[in-house]
Scaffold this active site. Structure first.
Site, PDB file in Angstrom:
ATOM      1  N   GLY A  82      -7.606  76.335  -6.426  1.00 41.70           N
ATOM      2  CA  GLY A  82      -6.630  76.941  -7.335  1.00 41.70           C
ATOM      3  C   GLY A  82      -7.000  76.877  -8.802  1.00 41.70           C
ATOM      4  CD  GLN A  83      -9.268  73.330 -11.138  1.00 41.53           C
ATOM      5  OE1 GLN A  83      -8.697  72.384 -10.634  1.00 41.53           O
ATOM      6  NE2 GLN A  83      -9.159  73.636 -12.424  1.00 41.53           N
ATOM      7  CE  LYS A  84      -5.816  80.196 -17.246  1.00 45.19           C
ATOM      8  NZ  LYS A  84      -5.427  79.580 -18.511  1.00 45.19           N
TER       9      LYS A  84
END
Lengths: 185, 358
Positions: free
Chosen positions: A69-71
């Site tokens: 889910g990291q940007k």
């Protein structure tokens, strides 16, 4: 007569469901998947890429795609949309500052046509933390009522740390997908 | 096979029981042909029966949906009619029921029928959307309007409010309920901020803590906490005891962090040093000039706190940094290992003035 029964048997055997886990970084997606599979959750690194778990749940086979889910890697989520039966959106209910980001990303995701038929389960995770918002409050902040009313959705409070609520959520998701896809037995 | 044997027997034998055998044989043939006939006629009949009954049910509800839709569409002055929205909701509900009906019957239906029915359902959905857009065009706009309002009030909050470490009620952006803001240090400048989490006597639950909008501060957090959120720190020194869950850092510049945690995520950090003990691999994203070294914090009872948080042992993960902006095998230019001769010695924060021994 013979052919029909064979086809039925094959269809029963392939009770597979494809489930996509998404949400902001630090929401607890990987921890949820490992916890529900009964694995050790004490050492989990932030997901660089994705993990796939195949879990037998009730009489179904779940293929769970747990995507980081990291940007930087959110733009790759769309590579996993195809054939998704169930969407699990995980929220860190204690991260009040980023709830606006969370709402933006969720509504962005729901615009996706390839996910329009997927059942949506929202996990309001980290309910074990004292300052966490309740599932009802999360539903308001995320503006879930504004969703397209043909969408099948539910929000469930949970704690991936203790395991509370995880089975409630997955029970609903699996039942909802089953009633859509497979003939009710 | 048996039948063939029976057939061939009468021609070759002249048994006295010949006629009896023939009678029996004839009866059997008749029975078989009856059976055959009943099979070949009955089954398709029943199947086509169920198909046609399904199709009539399907088209019935399809017609009713279509007529409702066209009625909605012809309503004069749709914008001021409040009954239209629930009516539209009803329509989309009956469409999903229709879809369910198709799904339930998909086993017994010919594939052509399944396809056309699904197509019809999809078309109906599209029409509903179209009608909804025509009739209630302001819906999307009101949502946007609301969210911009929220951000402005939130910004005001940030500008005005200086929170101490006690939790405080914050009227939360027209949501209809109050958000009890997380405990934390917010908006301080050039101060030494100390907080001891006295969870050993368990008069305070282990929970989350926030460090936000600090400049030139020294922060000392002792005792175990569940989660730590760090946001917008400039020129600060942050010394943190064990964090049982995760640490999330957003926007830090010219800071020193000393922290032990199960997970650490670092976003938009520039020119910062991190002294870490982590159970998993720390990650950085959109950061540069960050350096890493092992954890070396001291205060009275830290050993016990670390044990309790399952962080009693050095894992060596402080140097296994993943850079999400550098997905290659070669070392990322954004981070490095802090050279030993530039590292701080053990920092003891249990005394009033932090002793930094070199």
């Amino acid at each position: 007569m013979g052919l029909l029964s064979i086809i039925r048997k094959i269809k029963r055997k392939e009770k597979e469901m494809r489930i996509l886990m998404v949400g902001l970084d630090n929401s607890g997606k990987t921890t949820i998947v490992l916890k529900i599979n009964g694995e050790d959750t004490s050492v989990i690194s932030p997901t660089l890429g994705f993990n796939i778990k195949t879990i037998t749940y009730q009489k179904y086979t779940l293929n769970i795609w747990d995507v980081g889910g990291q940007k930087t890697i959110r733009s790759y989520w769309r590579n996993y949309f195809e054939q998704t039966d169930g969407l699990v959106w995980v929220v860190d209910s204690s991260d009040l500052r980023r709830l606006d980001d969370c709402r933006y990303e969720l509504h962005n995701l729901l615009k996706e046509e390839r996910l329009s038929g997927a059942s949506l389960l929202i996990f309001a995770n980290k309910q074990d933390i004292q300052g966490a918002l309740s599932p009802d409050e999360i539903a308001k902040v995320l503006n879930l009522e504004a969703m397209d009313n043909s969408r099948h959705w539910r929000i469930v409070g949970c704690s991936a740390y203790t395991g509370d609520g995880l089975l409630d959520g997955f029970d609903w998701l699996v039942q909802d997908i089953a009633s859509r896809i497979y003939m009710l037995d | 096979m048996e039948e063939d044997d029976h057939l061939s027997k009468p021609t070759t034998t002249t048994d006295p029981s010949d006629s009896a055998l023939q009678r029996k044989h004839a009866a059997m043939i008749e029975r078989l042909s009856n059976l055959h006939q009943s099979r070949s006629t009955r089954k398709p009949e029943s199947e086509s029966n169920s198909t046609s009954s399904f199709l009539s049910r399907f088209s019935e509800s399809k017609n009713s949906i279509e007529s409702t839709l066209s009625r909605i569409r012809q309503t004069p002055d749709p914008h001021s009619n409040p009954t239209l929205k629930p009516e539209l909701d009803n329509v989309s509900l009956s469409i999903s029921n229709l879809e369910k009906l198709v799904a339930e019957n998909s086993f017994s239906l010919p594939s052509y029928e399944v396809r056309t029915c699904l197509k019809t359902v999809a078309d109906l959905k599209q029409i509903v959307e179209q009608v909804a857009c025509d009739v209630i065009p302001k819906k999307k706009f009101s949502f946007k309007n609301k969210s911009t309002k929220k951000t402005t009030t939130q910004n005001d909050d940030l500008g005005v409010r200086v929170l101490d470490n006690n939790s405080q009620n914050v009227e939360s952006r027209d949501l209809g309920f109050k958000v009890l803001d997380s405990p934390g240090f917010r908006g301080n400048e050039n101060e030494v901020l100390v907080k001891e989490f006295n969870n050993r006597g368990s008069d305070e639950e282990i929970r989350e803590f926030v460090l936000s909008d600090l400049r030139g501060c020294e922060v000392r957090l002792m005792g175990n906490i569940r989660a730590l959120f760090v946001n917008k720190l400039i020129d600060c020194k942050v010394y943190v005891g064990p964090v049982f869950g995760s640490v999330l850092i957003d926007e830090a510049k010219d800071c020193v962090f000393m922290m032990a945690s199960h997970q650490i995520r670092i976003h938009q950090a520039k020119m910062c040093d991190f002294y870490l003990r982590v159970r998993s691999r720390p990650i950085i994203e959109d950061s540069n000039g960050v350096r890493f070294a092992p954890y070396c914090l001291k205060y009275d009872g830290i050993e016990k706190d670390l044990e309790e948080a399952n962080l009693g042992e050095e894992t060596g993960n402080w140097s296994n940094v993943d850079d999400f902006k550098w997905l290659r095998a070669v070392q990322s230019p954004n981070w490095s290992i802090l050279p030993e001769n530039e590292r701080l010695g053990a920092v003891d924060i249990s005394t009033r003035d932090a002793k930094i021994s070199c």
